[in-house]
Scaffold this motif. Sequence first.
Motif, PDB file in Angstrom:
ATOM      1  N   ILE A 342       0.833  -1.212   0.000  1.00 28.48           N
ATOM      2  CA  ILE A 342       0.000   0.000   0.000  1.00 28.48           C
ATOM      3  C   ILE A 342       0.859   1.250   0.000  1.00 28.48           C
ATOM      4  N   PHE A 343       2.035   1.171   0.623  1.00 27.33           N
ATOM      5  CA  PHE A 343       2.899   2.344   0.771  1.00 27.33           C
ATOM      6  C   PHE A 343       3.936   2.467  -0.350  1.00 27.33           C
ATOM      7  N   ALA A 349      -4.010   1.319  -5.632  1.00 28.95           N
ATOM      8  CA  ALA A 349      -4.967   0.578  -4.802  1.00 28.95           C
ATOM      9  C   ALA A 349      -4.535  -0.871  -4.699  1.00 28.95           C
ATOM     10  N   VAL A 350      -4.795  -1.461  -3.533  1.00 30.24           N
ATOM     11  CA  VAL A 350      -4.507  -2.880  -3.318  1.00 30.24           C
ATOM     12  C   VAL A 350      -5.825  -3.609  -3.047  1.00 30.24           C
ATOM     13  N   ILE A 406      -6.248   1.852   0.083  1.00 37.30           N
ATOM     14  CA  ILE A 406      -5.569   2.975  -0.571  1.00 37.30           C
ATOM     15  C   ILE A 406      -4.899   3.848   0.489  1.00 37.30           C
ATOM     16  N   GLU A 407      -3.655   4.198   0.255  1.00 41.49           N
ATOM     17  CA  GLU A 407      -2.977   5.139   1.140  1.00 41.49           C
ATOM     18  C   GLU A 407      -3.615   6.517   0.953  1.00 41.49           C
ATOM     19  N   ARG A 408      -3.913   7.187   2.042  1.00 49.95           N
ATOM     20  CA  ARG A 408      -4.633   8.457   1.964  1.00 49.95           C
ATOM     21  C   ARG A 408      -3.938   9.469   1.064  1.00 49.95           C
ATOM     22  N   LYS A 409      -2.622   9.565   1.171  1.00 52.47           N
ATOM     23  CA  LYS A 409      -1.931  10.613   0.405  1.00 52.47           C
ATOM     24  C   LYS A 409      -2.012  10.362  -1.110  1.00 52.47           C
ATOM     25  N   LEU A 437      -3.072  -3.445  -7.541  1.00 50.33           N
ATOM     26  CA  LEU A 437      -2.406  -4.697  -7.213  1.00 50.33           C
ATOM     27  C   LEU A 437      -3.394  -5.667  -6.583  1.00 50.33           C
ATOM     28  N   TYR A 438      -3.457  -6.885  -7.123  1.00 51.52           N
ATOM     29  CA  TYR A 438      -4.214  -7.933  -6.446  1.00 51.52           C
ATOM     30  C   TYR A 438      -3.260  -8.685  -5.538  1.00 51.52           C
ATOM     31  N   ASN A 439      -3.600  -8.750  -4.237  1.00 56.85           N
ATOM     32  CA  ASN A 439      -2.735  -9.409  -3.254  1.00 56.85           C
ATOM     33  C   ASN A 439      -3.555 -10.427  -2.460  1.00 56.85           C
ATOM     34  N   PRO A 440      -3.550 -11.697  -2.871  1.00 60.00           N
ATOM     35  CA  PRO A 440      -4.364 -12.713  -2.191  1.00 60.00           C
ATOM     36  C   PRO A 440      -3.846 -13.089  -0.807  1.00 60.00           C
ATOM     37  N   TYR A 441      -2.665 -12.572  -0.444  1.00 58.60           N
ATOM     38  CA  TYR A 441      -2.122 -12.869   0.883  1.00 58.60           C
ATOM     39  C   TYR A 441      -2.734 -11.962   1.957  1.00 58.60           C
ATOM     40  N   MET A 442      -3.355 -10.870   1.543  1.00 64.42           N
ATOM     41  CA  MET A 442      -4.049  -9.976   2.472  1.00 64.42           C
ATOM     42  C   MET A 442      -5.497 -10.422   2.616  1.00 64.42           C
TER      43      MET A 442
END
Length: 448
Positions: A342-343, A349-350, A406-409, A437-442
Amino acid sequence: MAPYRRYLDTQQRKIYEKWENRQTHNQPINKKIDKQPLISIIVPTYNTPVKYLRDMIKSVEGQSYDNWELIIVDDASPNDDVKHEIRKIAKNNTKIKPFFLKTNRHIAGATNYGINKANGEYIGLLDHDDMLHKDALLLVVNKINELPGVKFIYTDEVKLDEKGRQYQPFFKPDWNIDFLRSINYITHFAIIQRDSLIELGGEDGVYNGTQDWELFLRATRTLKSSQIAHIPKILYYWRVHNNSTAGNLDAKPYVIGAQKKALTDDIKKRHMEAEVVRDSLYGAQWCMRYSSPSQQDVTVNNILFSRDDSVGNVLSRETSDVIIFSNSSVDYSGDYSLLGDIFREDIGAVIPRIYDESQVVGNLKSILDEKIVKFIQELSRRSFTKHIYLTSKYNLKDVCSSVLFIERKKLSLIDESTKITSRSLTKALCDKDLRTLYNPYMTTKEEK
């Protein structure tokens, strides 16, 4: 499990054959090709089964594009039948150039020897027991004419069983950096401009077992995305048999260590901080855990999607570091060390794990042809092309998702009038060159 897996593979093959028979195979090129470069195909051999060797050579000789040379480098095969067969075939075709090493240099060393002997402007990497589609080189050259600055080209592929039947197609996206860090999705057929390959130093024997993947990672550190092209057609047939990596990664256990080293070294060279973690369930896949603030140092809040809300309104009332946008109230339930994506400066967007498989595959429409996505929906998890999109990390464009991180900034970079929907947010971020990004680990869980 082996009989059950064979049964599933048979079923998948039937589905693929039925789909393949429905496709319209027009002539790929109907116009004059101005630039017709020599393509050098490099094939290291070592105790290659003679039948597979003949099939490989026949697939090159049958190319519809004629300006090629085949560099065969036998890596000191103990089996004299292989050397005899290579010499016999080369006698009848001057475009086949054999070389016989006196000592074994392993696959990277043998490949580099072939590169140094090649005369072509572009180098194609072909395994000794695999095959090319008859129009593979023609479509590569057409791409070179379409994109004069292209230096690296790859294609889609399909596996061949020991009887020569096609199954397990792999439909790939255009250049996708997070996918390449998850698995070597490029594999075959790869073509690299010779000057670029020489400048890179060829393949590195330190990474034997994953030398191609390491080369692709190294090459894409220096190339621009516009210099990397994908041909979305199955042009490569990857043979599966008892001793091939395509059939069983455990056939070459040293590969795992080489893969981890290649990914770790790549991250360091890109000046990024990440832990390289092997997938606990799927041993050929990897997860990059990028550095992130600790749980105590990052604030997370949840906001519901709403067409009546806008980015400007969210920014005026929300101060959390990370905002979870969702259809219903959710809470992040996973490891905070997984939030590093995310950072990242290149990610907008993740999307965390989606349990609805049809939705995961449906989102592929942003990076694959809609007809291909529809076909993938028909396949089972046993099919590699479906499995890999369900279980690994990769980049998407604008998509529909029930949850976004999404990171706010990052929100402050897009138009304040942007509506709070997943499609609007991901499109606005992608328009700013911030990939989804699709991240299935999250994972997330619904609040009760």
